[in-house]
Design a protein around this motif. Sequence first.
Motif, PDB file in Angstrom:
ATOM      1  N   MET A  47       0.820  -1.208   0.000  1.00 48.50           N
ATOM      2  CA  MET A  47       0.000   0.000   0.000  1.00 48.50           C
ATOM      3  C   MET A  47       0.860   1.266   0.000  1.00 48.50           C
ATOM      4  O   MET A  47       0.514   2.256  -0.627  1.00 48.50           O
ATOM      5  CB  MET A  47      -0.925   0.009   1.230  1.00 48.50           C
ATOM      6  CG  MET A  47      -1.837   1.206   1.272  1.00 48.50           C
ATOM      7  SD  MET A  47      -3.158   1.116   2.503  1.00 48.50           S
ATOM      8  CE  MET A  47      -2.272   0.911   4.012  1.00 48.50           C
ATOM      9  N   HIS A  48       2.013   1.249   0.670  1.00 47.45           N
ATOM     10  CA  HIS A  48       2.810   2.453   0.833  1.00 47.45           C
ATOM     11  C   HIS A  48       4.042   2.539  -0.073  1.00 47.45           C
ATOM     12  O   HIS A  48       4.590   3.623  -0.262  1.00 47.45           O
ATOM     13  CB  HIS A  48       3.267   2.582   2.288  1.00 47.45           C
ATOM     14  CG  HIS A  48       2.138   2.705   3.247  1.00 47.45           C
ATOM     15  ND1 HIS A  48       1.270   3.769   3.249  1.00 47.45           N
ATOM     16  CD2 HIS A  48       1.722   1.876   4.227  1.00 47.45           C
ATOM     17  CE1 HIS A  48       0.377   3.597   4.193  1.00 47.45           C
ATOM     18  NE2 HIS A  48       0.619   2.461   4.806  1.00 47.45           N
ATOM     19  N   ALA A  49       4.490   1.436  -0.617  1.00 45.63           N
ATOM     20  CA  ALA A  49       5.749   1.405  -1.365  1.00 45.63           C
ATOM     21  C   ALA A  49       5.774   2.373  -2.540  1.00 45.63           C
ATOM     22  O   ALA A  49       6.747   3.108  -2.725  1.00 45.63           O
ATOM     23  CB  ALA A  49       6.045  -0.013  -1.836  1.00 45.63           C
ATOM     24  N   MET A  50       4.737   2.407  -3.351  1.00 49.98           N
ATOM     25  CA  MET A  50       4.734   3.288  -4.515  1.00 49.98           C
ATOM     26  C   MET A  50       4.756   4.757  -4.116  1.00 49.98           C
ATOM     27  O   MET A  50       5.446   5.569  -4.728  1.00 49.98           O
ATOM     28  CB  MET A  50       3.532   2.994  -5.415  1.00 49.98           C
ATOM     29  CG  MET A  50       3.713   1.730  -6.234  1.00 49.98           C
ATOM     30  SD  MET A  50       2.343   1.339  -7.343  1.00 49.98           S
ATOM     31  CE  MET A  50       2.125   2.844  -8.248  1.00 49.98           C
ATOM     32  N   LYS A  51       4.004   5.098  -3.085  1.00 53.30           N
ATOM     33  CA  LYS A  51       3.956   6.497  -2.663  1.00 53.30           C
ATOM     34  C   LYS A  51       5.309   6.945  -2.085  1.00 53.30           C
ATOM     35  O   LYS A  51       5.790   8.030  -2.401  1.00 53.30           O
ATOM     36  CB  LYS A  51       2.861   6.718  -1.632  1.00 53.30           C
ATOM     37  CG  LYS A  51       2.749   8.162  -1.225  1.00 53.30           C
ATOM     38  CD  LYS A  51       1.413   8.493  -0.646  1.00 53.30           C
ATOM     39  CE  LYS A  51       1.347   9.987  -0.434  1.00 53.30           C
ATOM     40  NZ  LYS A  51       0.051  10.489  -0.227  1.00 53.30           N
ATOM     41  N   THR A  52       5.929   6.117  -1.251  1.00 50.21           N
ATOM     42  CA  THR A  52       7.217   6.525  -0.677  1.00 50.21           C
ATOM     43  C   THR A  52       8.287   6.610  -1.768  1.00 50.21           C
ATOM     44  O   THR A  52       9.140   7.491  -1.731  1.00 50.21           O
ATOM     45  CB  THR A  52       7.681   5.584   0.455  1.00 50.21           C
ATOM     46  OG1 THR A  52       7.724   4.243  -0.023  1.00 50.21           O
ATOM     47  CG2 THR A  52       6.786   5.682   1.660  1.00 50.21           C
ATOM     48  N   ARG A  53       8.217   5.748  -2.768  1.00 52.52           N
ATOM     49  CA  ARG A  53       9.172   5.822  -3.880  1.00 52.52           C
ATOM     50  C   ARG A  53       9.001   7.142  -4.629  1.00 52.52           C
ATOM     51  O   ARG A  53       9.976   7.825  -4.925  1.00 52.52           O
ATOM     52  CB  ARG A  53       8.994   4.640  -4.831  1.00 52.52           C
ATOM     53  CG  ARG A  53       9.906   4.708  -6.034  1.00 52.52           C
ATOM     54  CD  ARG A  53       9.807   3.442  -6.891  1.00 52.52           C
ATOM     55  NE  ARG A  53      10.279   3.617  -8.236  1.00 52.52           N
ATOM     56  CZ  ARG A  53      11.523   3.881  -8.604  1.00 52.52           C
ATOM     57  NH1 ARG A  53      12.448   4.016  -7.687  1.00 52.52           N
ATOM     58  NH2 ARG A  53      11.856   3.997  -9.864  1.00 52.52           N
ATOM     59  N   SER A  54       7.781   7.508  -4.934  1.00 45.96           N
ATOM     60  CA  SER A  54       7.562   8.762  -5.659  1.00 45.96           C
ATOM     61  C   SER A  54       7.980   9.971  -4.813  1.00 45.96           C
ATOM     62  O   SER A  54       8.514  10.945  -5.343  1.00 45.96           O
ATOM     63  CB  SER A  54       6.108   8.890  -6.121  1.00 45.96           C
ATOM     64  OG  SER A  54       5.238   9.007  -5.022  1.00 45.96           O
ATOM     65  N   ALA A  60      14.542  14.098  -4.008  1.00 44.01           N
ATOM     66  CA  ALA A  60      15.833  14.165  -4.688  1.00 44.01           C
ATOM     67  C   ALA A  60      15.820  15.267  -5.744  1.00 44.01           C
ATOM     68  O   ALA A  60      16.780  16.016  -5.893  1.00 44.01           O
ATOM     69  CB  ALA A  60      16.159  12.826  -5.327  1.00 44.01           C
ATOM     70  N   ARG A  61      14.710  15.392  -6.446  1.00 43.91           N
ATOM     71  CA  ARG A  61      14.597  16.431  -7.475  1.00 43.91           C
ATOM     72  C   ARG A  61      14.641  17.815  -6.853  1.00 43.91           C
ATOM     73  O   ARG A  61      15.340  18.699  -7.338  1.00 43.91           O
ATOM     74  CB  ARG A  61      13.292  16.255  -8.262  1.00 43.91           C
ATOM     75  CG  ARG A  61      13.179  17.188  -9.470  1.00 43.91           C
ATOM     76  CD  ARG A  61      11.809  17.108 -10.117  1.00 43.91           C
ATOM     77  NE  ARG A  61      10.748  17.596  -9.259  1.00 43.91           N
ATOM     78  CZ  ARG A  61      10.530  18.892  -8.978  1.00 43.91           C
ATOM     79  NH1 ARG A  61      11.302  19.818  -9.464  1.00 43.91           N
ATOM     80  NH2 ARG A  61       9.527  19.248  -8.199  1.00 43.91           N
ATOM     81  N   ILE A  62      13.947  18.023  -5.774  1.00 40.31           N
ATOM     82  CA  ILE A  62      13.908  19.321  -5.101  1.00 40.31           C
ATOM     83  C   ILE A  62      15.274  19.670  -4.533  1.00 40.31           C
ATOM     84  O   ILE A  62      15.683  20.833  -4.549  1.00 40.31           O
ATOM     85  CB  ILE A  62      12.852  19.318  -3.974  1.00 40.31           C
ATOM     86  CG1 ILE A  62      11.458  19.264  -4.570  1.00 40.31           C
ATOM     87  CG2 ILE A  62      12.984  20.539  -3.081  1.00 40.31           C
ATOM     88  CD1 ILE A  62      10.359  18.994  -3.549  1.00 40.31           C
ATOM     89  N   GLY A  63      15.996  18.672  -4.053  1.00 41.02           N
ATOM     90  CA  GLY A  63      17.291  18.900  -3.416  1.00 41.02           C
ATOM     91  C   GLY A  63      18.410  19.268  -4.350  1.00 41.02           C
ATOM     92  O   GLY A  63      19.492  19.637  -3.933  1.00 41.02           O
ATOM     93  N   ARG A  64      18.186  19.206  -5.638  1.00 44.05           N
ATOM     94  CA  ARG A  64      19.260  19.518  -6.600  1.00 44.05           C
ATOM     95  C   ARG A  64      19.499  20.988  -6.722  1.00 44.05           C
ATOM     96  O   ARG A  64      18.749  21.834  -6.584  1.00 44.05           O
ATOM     97  CB  ARG A  64      18.916  18.957  -7.968  1.00 44.05           C
ATOM     98  CG  ARG A  64      18.978  17.437  -7.944  1.00 44.05           C
ATOM     99  CD  ARG A  64      18.757  16.880  -9.306  1.00 44.05           C
ATOM    100  NE  ARG A  64      18.715  15.436  -9.168  1.00 44.05           N
ATOM    101  CZ  ARG A  64      18.349  14.641 -10.130  1.00 44.05           C
ATOM    102  NH1 ARG A  64      18.028  15.121 -11.283  1.00 44.05           N
ATOM    103  NH2 ARG A  64      18.342  13.356  -9.942  1.00 44.05           N
TER     104      ARG A  64
END
Length: 64
Positions: A47-54, A60-64
């Motif tokens: 239930m949570h794996a896809m959401k935590t991956r996204s 990571a994108r924001i941190g660049r």
Amino acid sequence: MLTKLKLKVVLDEMAASQGEVTFRVATYMPIYLEILGLMKKCDTSSMHAMKTRSLRIEWARIGR
């Protein structure tokens, strides 16, 4: 509950010092490791794996 409290202390410290915090390994390592454990637990949940991956991709994108 204790992890949330510890994390709040860290965030409050950062806010009070306007983001200039000297991180001490002995202080923050247990919190960091607990958060990693919770993330791993999420990864094993269908239930949570896809959401935590996204979210990780977004962080990571924001941190660049």
